[in-house]
Motif scaffolding. Structure first.
Motif, PDB file in Angstrom:
ATOM      1  N   MET A   1     -56.324 -12.148   4.079  1.00 20.44           N
ATOM      2  CA  MET A   1     -55.931 -12.354   2.670  1.00 20.44           C
ATOM      3  C   MET A   1     -57.154 -11.877   1.856  1.00 20.44           C
ATOM      4  N   ARG A   2     -57.118 -11.122   0.688  1.00 20.50           N
ATOM      5  CA  ARG A   2     -57.991 -10.857  -0.066  1.00 20.50           C
ATOM      6  C   ARG A   2     -58.750 -12.061  -0.564  1.00 20.50           C
ATOM      7  N   LYS A   3     -59.904 -12.258  -0.793  1.00 22.65           N
ATOM      8  CA  LYS A   3     -60.450 -13.419  -1.331  1.00 22.65           C
ATOM      9  C   LYS A   3     -60.439 -13.361  -2.977  1.00 22.65           C
ATOM     10  N   THR A   4     -59.730 -14.730  -3.231  1.00 17.33           N
ATOM     11  CA  THR A   4     -59.608 -14.664  -4.836  1.00 17.33           C
ATOM     12  C   THR A   4     -59.880 -16.086  -5.085  1.00 17.33           C
ATOM     13  N   ARG A   5     -60.366 -16.057  -6.646  1.00 17.46           N
ATOM     14  CA  ARG A   5     -60.354 -17.422  -7.127  1.00 17.46           C
ATOM     15  C   ARG A   5     -59.018 -18.181  -7.144  1.00 17.46           C
ATOM     16  N   VAL A   6     -59.156 -19.367  -7.353  1.00 21.72           N
ATOM     17  CA  VAL A   6     -57.802 -20.029  -7.463  1.00 21.72           C
ATOM     18  C   VAL A   6     -57.523 -20.651  -8.716  1.00 21.72           C
ATOM     19  N   VAL A   7     -56.438 -20.190  -9.226  1.00 22.76           N
ATOM     20  CA  VAL A   7     -55.762 -20.737 -10.580  1.00 22.76           C
ATOM     21  C   VAL A   7     -54.751 -21.906 -10.556  1.00 22.76           C
ATOM     22  N   LYS A   8     -55.065 -22.746 -11.379  1.00 20.32           N
ATOM     23  CA  LYS A   8     -54.075 -23.959 -11.478  1.00 20.32           C
ATOM     24  C   LYS A   8     -53.100 -23.687 -12.512  1.00 20.32           C
ATOM     25  N   ILE A 213     -34.252  -4.098  -4.888  1.00 16.94           N
ATOM     26  CA  ILE A 213     -34.804  -4.502  -3.592  1.00 16.94           C
ATOM     27  C   ILE A 213     -35.475  -3.392  -2.677  1.00 16.94           C
ATOM     28  N   VAL A 214     -35.114  -2.411  -2.922  1.00 18.55           N
ATOM     29  CA  VAL A 214     -35.881  -1.280  -2.213  1.00 18.55           C
ATOM     30  C   VAL A 214     -37.300  -1.179  -2.424  1.00 18.55           C
ATOM     31  N   LYS A 215     -37.190  -0.900  -4.022  1.00 14.22           N
ATOM     32  CA  LYS A 215     -38.602  -0.906  -4.566  1.00 14.22           C
ATOM     33  C   LYS A 215     -39.552  -1.917  -4.486  1.00 14.22           C
ATOM     34  N   SER A 216     -39.097  -3.257  -4.597  1.00 16.01           N
ATOM     35  CA  SER A 216     -39.873  -4.268  -4.651  1.00 16.01           C
ATOM     36  C   SER A 216     -40.390  -4.569  -3.128  1.00 16.01           C
ATOM     37  N   SER A 217     -39.384  -4.234  -2.108  1.00 16.72           N
ATOM     38  CA  SER A 217     -39.838  -4.570  -0.799  1.00 16.72           C
ATOM     39  C   SER A 217     -40.885  -3.713  -0.424  1.00 16.72           C
ATOM     40  N   ILE A 218     -40.842  -2.159  -0.580  1.00 15.38           N
ATOM     41  CA  ILE A 218     -41.728  -1.201  -0.404  1.00 15.38           C
ATOM     42  C   ILE A 218     -43.043  -1.609  -0.971  1.00 15.38           C
ATOM     43  N   VAL A 219     -43.212  -2.013  -2.358  1.00 15.43           N
ATOM     44  CA  VAL A 219     -44.666  -2.318  -2.909  1.00 15.43           C
ATOM     45  C   VAL A 219     -44.876  -3.646  -2.503  1.00 15.43           C
ATOM     46  N   PHE A 220     -44.148  -4.705  -2.352  1.00 18.52           N
ATOM     47  CA  PHE A 220     -44.768  -5.917  -1.816  1.00 18.52           C
ATOM     48  C   PHE A 220     -45.296  -5.990  -0.293  1.00 18.52           C
ATOM     49  N   SER A 221     -44.471  -5.223   0.351  1.00 21.87           N
ATOM     50  CA  SER A 221     -44.666  -5.293   1.750  1.00 21.87           C
ATOM     51  C   SER A 221     -46.041  -4.636   2.060  1.00 21.87           C
ATOM     52  N   LYS A 225     -49.297  -6.863   2.922  1.00 22.32           N
ATOM     53  CA  LYS A 225     -49.957  -6.758   4.301  1.00 22.32           C
ATOM     54  C   LYS A 225     -51.448  -6.415   4.249  1.00 22.32           C
ATOM     55  N   GLN A 226     -51.986  -5.923   2.998  1.00 23.30           N
ATOM     56  CA  GLN A 226     -53.121  -5.737   2.976  1.00 23.30           C
ATOM     57  C   GLN A 226     -53.987  -7.096   2.296  1.00 23.30           C
ATOM     58  N   GLY A 227     -53.225  -8.323   2.056  1.00 20.23           N
ATOM     59  CA  GLY A 227     -53.654  -9.382   1.639  1.00 20.23           C
ATOM     60  C   GLY A 227     -53.781  -9.390   0.149  1.00 20.23           C
ATOM     61  N   ILE A 228     -53.006  -8.229  -0.451  1.00 21.44           N
ATOM     62  CA  ILE A 228     -53.197  -8.140  -2.082  1.00 21.44           C
ATOM     63  C   ILE A 228     -51.774  -8.856  -2.599  1.00 21.44           C
ATOM     64  N   GLY A 229     -52.105  -9.979  -3.530  1.00 21.81           N
ATOM     65  CA  GLY A 229     -50.679 -10.580  -4.088  1.00 21.81           C
ATOM     66  C   GLY A 229     -50.865 -12.008  -4.027  1.00 21.81           C
ATOM     67  N   ASN A 230     -50.609 -12.846  -4.979  1.00 24.06           N
ATOM     68  CA  ASN A 230     -50.653 -14.271  -4.881  1.00 24.06           C
ATOM     69  C   ASN A 230     -49.251 -14.670  -5.141  1.00 24.06           C
ATOM     70  N   THR A 231     -48.689 -14.050  -6.095  1.00 25.52           N
ATOM     71  CA  THR A 231     -47.443 -14.560  -6.613  1.00 25.52           C
ATOM     72  C   THR A 231     -46.631 -13.327  -6.701  1.00 25.52           C
ATOM     73  N   ILE A 232     -45.131 -13.490  -6.528  1.00 27.44           N
ATOM     74  CA  ILE A 232     -44.387 -12.295  -6.891  1.00 27.44           C
ATOM     75  C   ILE A 232     -43.242 -12.675  -7.611  1.00 27.44           C
ATOM     76  N   ARG A 233     -42.812 -11.581  -8.265  1.00 26.71           N
ATOM     77  CA  ARG A 233     -41.633 -11.657  -8.956  1.00 26.71           C
ATOM     78  C   ARG A 233     -40.587 -10.442  -8.682  1.00 26.71           C
ATOM     79  N   VAL A 234     -39.673 -10.471  -8.085  1.00 28.53           N
ATOM     80  CA  VAL A 234     -38.606  -9.439  -7.858  1.00 28.53           C
ATOM     81  C   VAL A 234     -37.779  -9.362  -8.996  1.00 28.53           C
ATOM     82  N   SER A 235     -37.848  -8.100  -9.686  1.00 25.39           N
ATOM     83  CA  SER A 235     -36.855  -7.883 -11.049  1.00 25.39           C
ATOM     84  C   SER A 235     -35.789  -7.321 -10.691  1.00 25.39           C
TER      85      SER A 235
END
Ligand code: SF4
Length: 357
Positions: A1-8, A213-221, A225-235
């Protein structure tokens, strides 16, 4: 996972080693407090962990205080154009504000929001959308390729980050969204390489159910998989409750989160003699909208098959399941045929079994 700061954000933590958080956005008028609370309750029952509401006017900004008190998940105020609405939302007790640098105005207005956010301990998401970049007013973009789009998105995000960090404000989340998968991926990869700021992933205006679903799945996956992304919203141009299921199914397939059972079912063919579509949709509807059932069935494989040709073979590797016959089905548990049940009882039998787990 990419190293990030933590936000509360309220009681949630995003970034660092925390799991990827699933969020959505209410589609109600925020000033309609009753309807908004009711939709957020449905989202929360489906597993939504953070919810955003739009704040287009002062009436909505005042409403967020009441909404916040009535719900059990962190609340985010979505602000465009008028920074004063961000400040009022912060005063009303919102857990995070999202501002769009493309339309919030000059530096001083952003600074006023930061001062209020600091006072109240509220994080800010800088939400950059390709369609509302400041530069679009000045240049012709017809020759831009995805790389250029991504670099302009990152540039505007970094400019905004600098304003906040110059004021010693670090509770920042950033999103870089486009309606195009490649632009979204490139922008997030580039931003992730430059900073330790947690990223909210999304594809903006992703479309209706299937294209979304298709676009979100491709982008998120690709990014997760590279550890980029800490929260997701599927529009999705859909009931937002569906976004939650889709988001969790993506995270489940990537083995990043668990979410209820794995229900396997066949596409049916001419051999099927039960109304399998209806049965599977009803089971899913009941299970995925109910926290308790999702928890009980977590990690279980449930097979709901149209006939006995492939059914028993598939069901053998499931924890339990049913294979169709003519208006009835064979209940299979731990690989063994246990009993025959009428088609009308399939849904109840699966739910009863989940309750007993
Ligand atoms: S399990 Fe039976 S009904 Fe379903 S697709 Fe296979 S052969 Fe057809």
């Amino acid at each position: 996972m990419r190293k990030t700061r933590v936000v509360k954000i309220g009681r949630l933590r995003i970034g660092g080693n925390n799991p990827v958080i699933v969020q959505s956005m209410a589609s109600t008028h925020t000033s309609d407090i009753k309807a908004t609370i009711s939709q957020i309750d449905r989202l929360s029952d489906a597993g939504c962990e953070m919810v955003r509401v739009t704040v287009p006017d002062i009436e909505s900004a005042k409403a967020v205080g009441k909404i916040k008190k009535a719900i059990d998940i962190p609340l985010v105020a979505d602000i465009h154009f008028d920074h004063r609405l961000a400040i009022e939302s912060i005063k009303q007790g919102v857990d995070k504000v999202r501002i769009n640098p493309g339309n919030i105005g000059d530096k001083d207005k952003v600074k006023e929001v930061v001062i209020a956010a600091k006072d109240y301990g509220v994080p800010i998401r800088i939400g950059v959308n390709a369609g509302s970049l400041k530069i679009l007013k000045k240049v012709d973009t017809s020759k831009w390729d995805s790389k250029r789009w991504a670099s302009e998105m990152v540039k505007e995000a970094m400019e905004e980050v600098e304003i906040l960090e110059d004021m010693n404000f670090d509770d920042i989340v950033v999103s870089l969204k486009a309606d195009d998968a490649e632009r979204t991926i490139l922008a997030n990869e580039s931003f992730a390489a430059k900073t330790d700021i947690p990223l909210h992933l999304g594809v903006t205006e992703a479309g209706a159910l299937v294209s979304g679903i298709v676009k979100s799945s491709i982008v998120f996956s690709h990014l997760l998989k590279q550890g980029i992304g800490n929260t997701i919203r599927v529009s999705l141009t859909e009931d937002p409750v569906k976004e939650i299921r889709v988001a969790f199914e993506i995270l489940k397939a990537l083995k990043l989160r668990e979410y209820g059972p794995d229900i396997i079912s066949c596409p049916t063919c001419g051999r099927c003699e039960v109304n399998l579509f209806d049965i599977v949709h009803r089971i899913e509807e009941i299970v995925y909208s109910n926290k308790l059932l999702r928890e009980r069935a977590k990690g279980k494989k449930i097979a709901v098959m149209g006939c006995v040709v492939n059914g028993p073979g598939e069901a053998k590797y499931a924890d339990f399941g049913i294979c169709g016959g003519k208006g009835k089905g064979i209940w299979i548990e731990n690989g063994k045929q246990a009993k025959v049940i009428k088609e009308a009882d399939w849904v109840n039998e699966v739910i009863r079994k989940i309750r007993s787990l």
